[in-house]
Design an enzyme around this catalytic site. Structure first.
Site, mmCIF file in Angstrom:
data_model
loop_
_atom_site.group_PDB
_atom_site.id
_atom_site.type_symbol
_atom_site.label_atom_id
_atom_site.label_comp_id
_atom_site.label_asym_id
_atom_site.label_seq_id
_atom_site.Cartn_x
_atom_site.Cartn_y
_atom_site.Cartn_z
ATOM 1 N N HIS A 1 38.038 10.598 50.358
ATOM 2 C CA HIS A 1 38.886 9.628 49.655
ATOM 3 C C HIS A 1 40.250 9.451 50.298
ATOM 4 O O HIS A 1 40.732 8.324 50.432
ATOM 5 C CB HIS A 1 39.066 10.142 48.216
ATOM 6 C CG HIS A 1 39.850 9.243 47.325
ATOM 7 N ND1 HIS A 1 39.444 7.962 47.019
ATOM 8 C CD2 HIS A 1 41.024 9.430 46.652
ATOM 9 C CE1 HIS A 1 40.332 7.404 46.194
ATOM 10 N NE2 HIS A 1 41.297 8.264 45.980
ATOM 11 N N ARG B 1 46.718 16.208 47.508
ATOM 12 C CA ARG B 1 47.553 15.183 46.874
ATOM 13 C C ARG B 1 47.302 15.111 45.376
ATOM 14 O O ARG B 1 46.157 15.100 44.918
ATOM 15 C CB ARG B 1 47.243 13.814 47.492
ATOM 16 C CG ARG B 1 47.946 12.669 46.804
ATOM 17 C CD ARG B 1 47.594 11.350 47.448
ATOM 18 N NE ARG B 1 46.204 11.023 47.275
ATOM 19 C CZ ARG B 1 45.756 10.096 46.423
ATOM 20 N NH1 ARG B 1 46.577 9.417 45.665
ATOM 21 N NH2 ARG B 1 44.466 9.857 46.344
ATOM 22 N N LYS C 1 44.105 -5.872 61.044
ATOM 23 C CA LYS C 1 42.894 -6.064 61.842
ATOM 24 C C LYS C 1 41.813 -6.912 61.167
ATOM 25 O O LYS C 1 40.869 -7.314 61.835
ATOM 26 C CB LYS C 1 42.333 -4.722 62.310
ATOM 27 C CG LYS C 1 41.811 -3.801 61.239
ATOM 28 C CD LYS C 1 41.299 -2.515 61.900
ATOM 29 C CE LYS C 1 40.927 -1.489 60.883
ATOM 30 N NZ LYS C 1 40.373 -0.271 61.471
ATOM 31 N N SER D 1 50.048 8.499 45.960
ATOM 32 C CA SER D 1 50.110 7.912 47.313
ATOM 33 C C SER D 1 50.702 6.514 47.301
ATOM 34 O O SER D 1 51.455 6.154 48.217
ATOM 35 C CB SER D 1 48.746 7.920 47.982
ATOM 36 O OG SER D 1 47.885 7.091 47.311
HETATM 37 P P1 FAD Z 1 46.159 0.666 53.456
HETATM 38 O O1 FAD Z 1 46.374 0.042 52.154
HETATM 39 O O2 FAD Z 1 44.852 1.291 53.718
HETATM 40 O O3 FAD Z 1 46.421 -0.446 54.565
HETATM 41 C C1 FAD Z 1 46.128 -0.188 55.924
HETATM 42 C C2 FAD Z 1 46.237 -1.490 56.677
HETATM 43 O O4 FAD Z 1 46.228 -1.238 58.080
HETATM 44 C C3 FAD Z 1 45.097 -2.457 56.420
HETATM 45 O O5 FAD Z 1 45.648 -3.741 56.336
HETATM 46 C C4 FAD Z 1 44.254 -2.336 57.692
HETATM 47 O O6 FAD Z 1 43.483 -3.452 57.978
HETATM 48 C C5 FAD Z 1 45.334 -2.124 58.716
HETATM 49 N N1 FAD Z 1 44.926 -1.500 59.965
HETATM 50 C C6 FAD Z 1 44.350 -0.287 60.141
HETATM 51 N N2 FAD Z 1 44.186 -0.052 61.467
HETATM 52 C C7 FAD Z 1 44.672 -1.135 62.119
HETATM 53 C C8 FAD Z 1 44.770 -1.490 63.489
HETATM 54 N N3 FAD Z 1 44.324 -0.695 64.490
HETATM 55 N N4 FAD Z 1 45.314 -2.690 63.810
HETATM 56 C C9 FAD Z 1 45.745 -3.537 62.838
HETATM 57 N N5 FAD Z 1 45.651 -3.245 61.525
HETATM 58 C C10 FAD Z 1 45.137 -2.052 61.180
HETATM 59 N N6 FAD Z 1 46.270 5.876 45.372
HETATM 60 C C11 FAD Z 1 47.073 5.888 44.289
HETATM 61 O O7 FAD Z 1 48.245 6.285 44.383
HETATM 62 N N7 FAD Z 1 46.600 5.443 43.084
HETATM 63 C C12 FAD Z 1 45.328 4.989 42.925
HETATM 64 O O8 FAD Z 1 44.949 4.577 41.846
HETATM 65 C C13 FAD Z 1 44.472 4.986 44.052
HETATM 66 N N8 FAD Z 1 43.180 4.582 43.921
HETATM 67 C C14 FAD Z 1 42.408 4.495 45.046
HETATM 68 C C15 FAD Z 1 41.117 3.992 44.933
HETATM 69 C C16 FAD Z 1 40.336 3.827 46.061
HETATM 70 C C17 FAD Z 1 38.940 3.291 45.944
HETATM 71 C C18 FAD Z 1 40.861 4.188 47.337
HETATM 72 C C19 FAD Z 1 40.036 4.010 48.588
HETATM 73 C C20 FAD Z 1 42.133 4.726 47.444
HETATM 74 C C21 FAD Z 1 42.915 4.882 46.309
HETATM 75 N N9 FAD Z 1 44.210 5.390 46.389
HETATM 76 C C22 FAD Z 1 45.000 5.421 45.281
HETATM 77 C C23 FAD Z 1 44.806 5.699 47.681
HETATM 78 C C24 FAD Z 1 45.705 4.519 48.081
HETATM 79 O O9 FAD Z 1 45.062 3.323 47.748
HETATM 80 C C25 FAD Z 1 46.021 4.505 49.545
HETATM 81 O O10 FAD Z 1 46.437 5.763 49.984
HETATM 82 C C26 FAD Z 1 47.132 3.523 49.835
HETATM 83 O O11 FAD Z 1 46.804 2.272 49.319
HETATM 84 C C27 FAD Z 1 47.368 3.440 51.323
HETATM 85 O O12 FAD Z 1 48.246 2.370 51.565
HETATM 86 P P2 FAD Z 1 48.658 2.067 53.051
HETATM 87 O O13 FAD Z 1 49.517 0.861 53.006
HETATM 88 O O14 FAD Z 1 49.172 3.290 53.674
HETATM 89 O O15 FAD Z 1 47.274 1.742 53.790
HETATM 90 C C1 SIN Z 2 41.620 6.966 40.874
HETATM 91 O O1 SIN Z 2 41.804 5.938 40.245
HETATM 92 O O2 SIN Z 2 40.918 7.901 40.505
HETATM 93 C C2 SIN Z 2 42.252 7.104 42.209
HETATM 94 C C3 SIN Z 2 43.611 7.605 42.051
HETATM 95 C C4 SIN Z 2 44.123 8.141 43.350
HETATM 96 O O3 SIN Z 2 43.409 8.255 44.339
HETATM 97 O O4 SIN Z 2 45.311 8.488 43.370
#
Ligand code: FAD
Ligand code: SIN
Length: 534
Positions: A346, A381, A33, A386
């Protein structure tokens, strides 16, 4: 009308990993998006948990995950994901992801492993403190080079098209999706019999969150409207340490900082976590976030502090360059001063209910990554599990699809005449303020009534208010021409209501769900909270 063998909604680690593997089987569309790199993935700091050291074992990673999950993990799923982790890590490295290494005394090198809360061993692979950015970079480069993958940026999935909605079959399944093109404001119809939700989480449902603006729970809301089962939405993880500064929006201070010995202290510099858990600042997140919340309520302080000043300045700058620079830009030198922090929403542990191959309960629909509820996380979690879950499940999802028979032959799919989107008498939103007001109201009421500490009364209040808001927003949806803001607001309201409904059903405290009215664990509730429209 367009048609693809696979339509993937989302371009984070889950969507990109799935697309890269599915492209061997057919043409793949990635719908995303905003710009393709905008995702929670790109913000991930700490890293990805997997067993890669001889001092670690699968069994220890499994036990740590089960303990964090507080009795609700699906042990079979946990074992599968933990065991398959190293193969997926090797694949990420083959795609070009550069994890940090450390030099050994004999001149050779090995992966540098970080430590985070709830892990009994160092097992977090990372790229400094910008691991997600590095993973996203490498996967996007591979996608760009793949001839079978088309990426539609600034295209937002609006709703799934199902046979049931078309009145064509009682045996329901997904056959396509409506997608809003932001540039033209036209809605296109895409036909597919394999639709993968990889839309990430819903942090934006809360006033304070570590998540970027894309995290509006669209996947869960779309799946819910289409009739798929949704589970465990009460388990929203609050990260204990989000930077507290008036100009800093949503900046996380990675748990890896605590992994390197940072202590949580109050305004006077007194350590307080030892009063809550023997693991102190490295207890699991639910415990640390609740302890900070309790300290802030007890003392009336606006934040607590994370102190890493005992480490040499060069080490801190080298290990956490992003956090160091970002804090410095706000006038905070973290090598000399403690960092003001507060908990913030988060991670969504629940989501679209799937099996261990990402298959949802509606045929033709799959969910991978944060949007899905596979059973790995249970009630809480474990840190850095994740990113691991997303790439393992993306792989398993493609393998599962390979093994299952196709819904219909290509000609049968092509023969399905899906209706075009109709805007009818809808007109442009005349006053944007109505959308922004409702958006703010949802986020504030979720923070105040459905946050770290809940009660029956607060949840009931939230439920009543959300029902009214949902009605009002549904009216906007029918009367106004759709925009991304309006669609996101509608999805936020749906997801907020699902969180509250799940929370009301869990009349105990477990993992991330803590309620004053039922403060203890009650094993009569040791089961998933599953909601379905029917
Ligand atoms: P996302 O990476 O969130 O991707 C979602 C995608 O869907 C995006 O491209 C978005 O634009 C798209 N989208 C959403 N809705 C729509 C729609 N209606 N139409 C079209 N596109 C859409 N996890 C770890 O394991 N280790 C870490 O160190 C860690 N650190 C983190 C730090 C931060 C600051 C945050 C916020 C999260 C962290 N997490 C971490 C959690 C982890 O990053 C996420 O859970 C993971 O990246 C999710 O991946 P995903 O591909 O499922 O979704
Ligand atoms: C962090 O770096 O603290 C985020 C790690 C996570 O959400 O798994």
């Amino acid at each position: 009308m367009k048609e693809f063998d696979f339509v993937v909604i989302g371009s984070g680690i889950a969507g990109l990993s799935f697309a890269l593997e599915a492209a061997a089987l057919g043409r793949v569309a990635i719908i995303t998006k905003r710009a393709r790199g905008e995702s929670n993935t790109a913000w991930a700091q700490g890293g990805i948990a997997s067993v890669t050291s001889t001092e670690d074992s699968f069994e220890l990673h499994v036990q740590d995950t089960l303990e964090a999950g507080d009795g609700l993990c699906d042990e079979r799923v946990v074992r599968t994901i933990v065991n398959e982790g190293p193969a997926r890590i090797r694949e990420l490295i083959e795609f070009g992801v550069q994890f940090d290494e450390r030099e050994l005394p004999d001149g050779s090198s090995e992966l540098d492993l970080g430590r985070e809360g709830g892990h009994s061993k160092r097992r977090i692979l990372h790229a400094r403190d910008v691991t997600g950015r590095e993973i996203e970079r490498a996967l996007l480069a591979a996608v760009a080079a793949h001839p079978e993958i088309t990426v539609f940026e600034n295209h937002m999935a609006v709703d799934l098209i199902t046979l049931g909605k078309l009145g064509l079959a009682s045996d329901d399944r997904v056959v396509g999706v409506y997608v809003l093109d932001e540039a033209t404001r036209e809605v296109m119809t895409i036909r597919t019999d394999r639709l993968v939700l990889a839309t990430g989480g819903c942090g934006k449902v809360y006033l304070y969150t570590t998540n970027p603006s894309i995290a509006t729970g669209d996947g869960v809301a779309m799946a819910w409207r289409a009739g798929a089962k949704i589970a465990n939405m009460e388990f929203i993880q609050f990260h204990p340490t989000c930077l507290y500064h008036p100009d800093a929006r949503s900046f996380l201070i990675s748990e890896a900082v605590r992994g390197e010995g940072a202590r949580l202290v109050d305004e006077q510099g007194a350590e307080f976590m030892s009063r809550y858990d023997p693991r102190e600042a490295l207890a699991s997140r639910d415990i640390v976030a609740r302890a900070i919340d309790a300290e802030m309520k007890r003392t009336g302080a606006r934040c607590v502090y994370l102190d890493i000043t005992h480490q040499p300045a060069d080490f801190v700058k080298d290990r956490f360059p992003n956090i160091y620079e970002r804090c410095l830009s706000f006038g905070l030198d973290i090598t000399r001063q403690p960092i003001p922090v507060v908990p913030a929403a988060h991670y969504q542990c629940g989501g679209v209910l799937t099996n261990e191959n990402g298959k949802a309960t509606l045929r033709g629909l799959y969910a991978v990554g944060e949007v899905a509820c596979t059973g790995l996380h249970g009630a809480n979690r474990l840190a850095s599990n994740s990113l691991l879950e997303a790439c393992v499940l993306a792989h398993r999802c493609v393998a599962g699809i390979r093994a299952e028979p196709r819904f219909a032959s290509r000609t049968e799919v092509e023969a399905l005449d899906l209706p075009e989107w109709v805007s009818g008498d809808a007109h442009d939103v005349d006053e944007l303020v109505v959308i922004y007001h409702n958006w703010d109201e949802i986020r504030r009421l979720m923070w105040d009534y459905v946050g770290i500490v809940r009660s029956d009364k607060r949840l009931q209040r939230a439920a009543t208010r959300l029902r009214n808001l949902e009605r009002e927003i549904q009216e906007f949806y029918w009367n106004f021409k759709i925009t991304t803001d309006l669609l996101e607001l509608r999805n936020l309201a749906t997801v907020a209501a699902l969180i509250v409904d799940c929370a009301l059903l869990r009349r105990e405290s477990r993992g991330l769900h803590y309620t004053l009215d039922h403060p203890n664990r009650d094993d009569r509730f040791r089961r998933n909270t599953v909601l379905s429209r029917s």
